[in-house]
Design a protein around this motif. Structure first.
Motif: not given
Length: 106
Positions: A22-35, A37-45
């Motif tokens: 879920x997009x909402x879950x992803x956004x909440x997780x990015x705010x909660x867990x900086x790791x 967010x870093x993985x999202x930026x480098x790989x997941x996207x």
């Protein structure tokens, strides 16, 4: 068949990072867990699934001329031909646990 596949799937555009989440879950997780967010930026996207970055098991080890140890890692949800050699000091989730399990098994 190949041309039809290319028309349907744009090779320059990476697949979407939506793996049933879920997009909402992803956004909440990015705010909660900086790791995350870093993985999202480098790989997941870019379409790399999180499971592909988790160790399934260690298959073998090798020692180079300088005495550095490298491990052959089989990644979760990927076939054996996608296994890769990783150095001993690289940061991977639960790497030390899998190394210990590998040496206990040997």
């Amino acid at each position: 068949m190949f041309r039809n596949y290319q028309r349907k799937n744009d090779m320059d555009e990476p697949p979407s990072g939506d793996f049933g989440g879920d997009e909402e879950k992803s956004r909440k997780r990015k705010n909660k867990d900086p790791k995350f967010a870093e993985m999202e930026e480098r790989f997941y996207r870019y379409g790399i699934k999180p499971e592909w970055m988790m160790i399934h098991r260690i298959l073998n080890h090798s020692v180079d001329k300088k005495g550095h140890v490298h491990y052959l890692i089989k990644w979760r949800d990927l076939p054996y031909d996608q296994a890769s050699w990783e150095s001993e000091d690289v940061e991977i989730q639960d790497y030390d646990l899998f190394k210990q399990s590998y040496w206990n098994h040997r």
